[in-house]
Design a protein around this motif. Structure first.
Motif, PDB file in Angstrom:
ATOM      1  N   LYS A 176       0.826  -1.208   0.000  1.00  0.00           N
ATOM      2  CA  LYS A 176       0.000   0.000   0.000  1.00  0.00           C
ATOM      3  C   LYS A 176       0.864   1.264   0.000  1.00  0.00           C
ATOM      4  O   LYS A 176       0.541   2.251  -0.661  1.00  0.00           O
ATOM      5  CB  LYS A 176      -0.924  -0.006   1.217  1.00  0.00           C
ATOM      6  N   SER A 177       1.969   1.230   0.716  1.00  0.00           N
ATOM      7  CA  SER A 177       2.851   2.391   0.792  1.00  0.00           C
ATOM      8  C   SER A 177       3.743   2.525  -0.446  1.00  0.00           C
ATOM      9  O   SER A 177       4.451   3.518  -0.588  1.00  0.00           O
ATOM     10  CB  SER A 177       3.723   2.309   2.047  1.00  0.00           C
ATOM     11  N   GLY A 178       3.711   1.511  -1.327  1.00  0.00           N
ATOM     12  CA  GLY A 178       4.506   1.564  -2.548  1.00  0.00           C
ATOM     13  C   GLY A 178       5.948   1.124  -2.378  1.00  0.00           C
ATOM     14  O   GLY A 178       6.751   1.246  -3.297  1.00  0.00           O
ATOM     15  N   LYS A 179       6.277   0.575  -1.210  1.00  0.00           N
ATOM     16  CA  LYS A 179       7.657   0.144  -0.967  1.00  0.00           C
ATOM     17  C   LYS A 179       7.994  -1.164  -1.694  1.00  0.00           C
ATOM     18  O   LYS A 179       9.158  -1.406  -2.012  1.00  0.00           O
ATOM     19  CB  LYS A 179       7.914  -0.015   0.528  1.00  0.00           C
ATOM     20  N   ILE A 180       6.973  -2.007  -1.911  1.00  0.00           N
ATOM     21  CA  ILE A 180       7.192  -3.284  -2.589  1.00  0.00           C
ATOM     22  C   ILE A 180       6.038  -3.559  -3.550  1.00  0.00           C
ATOM     23  O   ILE A 180       4.959  -2.980  -3.444  1.00  0.00           O
ATOM     24  CB  ILE A 180       7.313  -4.468  -1.597  1.00  0.00           C
ATOM     25  N   LYS A 181       6.288  -4.472  -4.481  1.00  0.00           N
ATOM     26  CA  LYS A 181       5.251  -4.955  -5.391  1.00  0.00           C
ATOM     27  C   LYS A 181       4.479  -6.071  -4.691  1.00  0.00           C
ATOM     28  O   LYS A 181       4.988  -6.694  -3.769  1.00  0.00           O
ATOM     29  CB  LYS A 181       5.886  -5.461  -6.680  1.00  0.00           C
ATOM     30  N   PRO A 182       3.259  -6.335  -5.150  1.00  0.00           N
ATOM     31  CA  PRO A 182       2.470  -7.408  -4.535  1.00  0.00           C
ATOM     32  C   PRO A 182       3.111  -8.784  -4.697  1.00  0.00           C
ATOM     33  O   PRO A 182       3.735  -9.081  -5.722  1.00  0.00           O
ATOM     34  CB  PRO A 182       1.136  -7.348  -5.280  1.00  0.00           C
ATOM     35  N   LEU A 183       2.934  -9.613  -3.701  1.00  0.00           N
ATOM     36  CA  LEU A 183       3.446 -10.976  -3.700  1.00  0.00           C
ATOM     37  C   LEU A 183       2.984 -11.748  -4.932  1.00  0.00           C
ATOM     38  O   LEU A 183       3.771 -12.441  -5.583  1.00  0.00           O
ATOM     39  CB  LEU A 183       2.963 -11.671  -2.423  1.00  0.00           C
ATOM     40  N   GLU A 184       1.706 -11.623  -5.278  1.00  0.00           N
ATOM     41  CA  GLU A 184       1.151 -12.359  -6.413  1.00  0.00           C
ATOM     42  C   GLU A 184       1.846 -11.991  -7.724  1.00  0.00           C
ATOM     43  O   GLU A 184       2.050 -12.833  -8.585  1.00  0.00           O
ATOM     44  CB  GLU A 184      -0.359 -12.099  -6.537  1.00  0.00           C
ATOM     45  N   GLU A 185       2.210 -10.716  -7.862  1.00  0.00           N
ATOM     46  CA  GLU A 185       2.903 -10.249  -9.059  1.00  0.00           C
ATOM     47  C   GLU A 185       4.274 -10.918  -9.200  1.00  0.00           C
ATOM     48  O   GLU A 185       4.676 -11.326 -10.295  1.00  0.00           O
ATOM     49  CB  GLU A 185       3.047  -8.729  -9.013  1.00  0.00           C
ATOM     50  N   MET A 186       4.985 -11.060  -8.099  1.00  0.00           N
ATOM     51  CA  MET A 186       6.301 -11.702  -8.145  1.00  0.00           C
ATOM     52  C   MET A 186       6.169 -13.199  -8.411  1.00  0.00           C
ATOM     53  O   MET A 186       6.971 -13.781  -9.137  1.00  0.00           O
ATOM     54  CB  MET A 186       7.069 -11.452  -6.849  1.00  0.00           C
ATOM     55  N   ASN A 208      19.934  -3.261   1.840  1.00  0.00           N
ATOM     56  CA  ASN A 208      19.725  -2.479   0.623  1.00  0.00           C
ATOM     57  C   ASN A 208      18.276  -2.507   0.136  1.00  0.00           C
ATOM     58  O   ASN A 208      17.990  -2.064  -0.963  1.00  0.00           O
ATOM     59  CB  ASN A 208      20.669  -2.962  -0.481  1.00  0.00           C
ATOM     60  N   GLY A 209      17.353  -3.042   0.900  1.00  0.00           N
ATOM     61  CA  GLY A 209      15.945  -3.055   0.511  1.00  0.00           C
ATOM     62  C   GLY A 209      15.317  -4.427   0.679  1.00  0.00           C
ATOM     63  O   GLY A 209      15.912  -5.344   1.243  1.00  0.00           O
ATOM     64  N   TYR A 210      14.115  -4.553   0.160  1.00  0.00           N
ATOM     65  CA  TYR A 210      13.367  -5.803   0.276  1.00  0.00           C
ATOM     66  C   TYR A 210      13.607  -6.688  -0.940  1.00  0.00           C
ATOM     67  O   TYR A 210      13.753  -6.205  -2.063  1.00  0.00           O
ATOM     68  CB  TYR A 210      11.872  -5.506   0.387  1.00  0.00           C
ATOM     69  N   GLU A 211      13.630  -8.018  -0.698  1.00  0.00           N
ATOM     70  CA  GLU A 211      13.767  -8.998  -1.779  1.00  0.00           C
ATOM     71  C   GLU A 211      12.755 -10.113  -1.586  1.00  0.00           C
ATOM     72  O   GLU A 211      12.575 -10.611  -0.473  1.00  0.00           O
ATOM     73  CB  GLU A 211      15.163  -9.625  -1.790  1.00  0.00           C
ATOM     74  N   TYR A 212      12.103 -10.477  -2.693  1.00  0.00           N
ATOM     75  CA  TYR A 212      11.273 -11.674  -2.708  1.00  0.00           C
ATOM     76  C   TYR A 212      12.141 -12.840  -3.130  1.00  0.00           C
ATOM     77  O   TYR A 212      12.948 -12.716  -4.053  1.00  0.00           O
ATOM     78  CB  TYR A 212      10.129 -11.550  -3.725  1.00  0.00           C
ATOM     79  N   GLU A 213      11.979 -13.973  -2.460  1.00  0.00           N
ATOM     80  CA  GLU A 213      12.666 -15.211  -2.828  1.00  0.00           C
ATOM     81  C   GLU A 213      11.581 -16.237  -3.139  1.00  0.00           C
ATOM     82  O   GLU A 213      10.812 -16.617  -2.260  1.00  0.00           O
ATOM     83  CB  GLU A 213      13.557 -15.690  -1.686  1.00  0.00           C
ATOM     84  N   ASP A 255      15.160 -14.756  -7.187  1.00  0.00           N
ATOM     85  CA  ASP A 255      15.151 -13.617  -6.271  1.00  0.00           C
ATOM     86  C   ASP A 255      14.820 -12.353  -7.057  1.00  0.00           C
ATOM     87  O   ASP A 255      15.380 -12.122  -8.140  1.00  0.00           O
ATOM     88  CB  ASP A 255      16.516 -13.441  -5.597  1.00  0.00           C
ATOM     89  N   PHE A 256      13.907 -11.557  -6.502  1.00  0.00           N
ATOM     90  CA  PHE A 256      13.476 -10.313  -7.126  1.00  0.00           C
ATOM     91  C   PHE A 256      13.723  -9.139  -6.193  1.00  0.00           C
ATOM     92  O   PHE A 256      13.557  -9.265  -4.981  1.00  0.00           O
ATOM     93  CB  PHE A 256      11.959 -10.336  -7.392  1.00  0.00           C
ATOM     94  N   ASP A 257      14.047  -7.996  -6.774  1.00  0.00           N
ATOM     95  CA  ASP A 257      14.013  -6.758  -6.019  1.00  0.00           C
ATOM     96  C   ASP A 257      12.533  -6.473  -5.794  1.00  0.00           C
ATOM     97  O   ASP A 257      11.767  -6.324  -6.749  1.00  0.00           O
ATOM     98  CB  ASP A 257      14.662  -5.631  -6.826  1.00  0.00           C
ATOM     99  N   ALA A 258      12.105  -6.427  -4.557  1.00  0.00           N
ATOM    100  CA  ALA A 258      10.679  -6.313  -4.248  1.00  0.00           C
ATOM    101  C   ALA A 258      10.111  -4.945  -4.630  1.00  0.00           C
ATOM    102  O   ALA A 258       8.906  -4.831  -4.858  1.00  0.00           O
ATOM    103  CB  ALA A 258      10.434  -6.588  -2.767  1.00  0.00           C
ATOM    104  N   ALA A 259      10.936  -3.939  -4.731  1.00  0.00           N
ATOM    105  CA  ALA A 259      10.451  -2.603  -5.082  1.00  0.00           C
ATOM    106  C   ALA A 259      10.251  -2.451  -6.586  1.00  0.00           C
ATOM    107  O   ALA A 259       9.288  -1.833  -7.028  1.00  0.00           O
ATOM    108  CB  ALA A 259      11.416  -1.538  -4.583  1.00  0.00           C
TER     109      ALA A 259
END
Length: 101
Positions: free
Chosen positions: A34-44, A67-72, A86-90
């Motif tokens: 919601k704050s725009g810091k990361i993309k939605p989980l479903e998108e990744m 250095n930020g958020y990462e989805y694994e 691994d994705f850059d979550a932003a």
């Protein structure tokens, strides 16, 4: 004294390494999206499936690094082959895409 210094240094490095990567709780994800810091989980998850068509997602984690958020995203193919993406979550940029051995 050298032994004490070495033990203190090892303990400090261990604590720092633990702080460098920490799983983000699932209940925190909606606010980060919601704050725009990361993309939605479903998108990744969908992006990972596009990289490996036919795969099944076995696990997805969001980690907070210095250095930020990462989805694994962990995936398994029908033949049993496993992949870690691994994705850059932003930004959604792929940081790594490697096969488990």
């Amino acid at each position: 004294m050298k032994t004490l210094t070495a033990l203190f240094t090892a303990a400090a490095l261990t604590l720092t390494a633990g702080l460098a990567q920490a799983d983000v709780r699932v209940d925190q994800i909606p606010e980060l999206v919601k704050s725009g810091k990361i993309k939605p989980l479903e998108e990744m998850n969908q992006a990972a499936l596009k990289l490996h068509p036919g795969a099944t997602i076995t696990d997805t984690d969001l980690d907070n690094h210095f250095n930020g958020y990462e989805y694994e995203v962990e995936l398994r193919m029908a033949d049993g082959t496993e992949w870690d993406v691994d994705f850059d979550a932003a930004t959604g940029k792929v940081l790594s895409d490697k096969q488990d051995k």
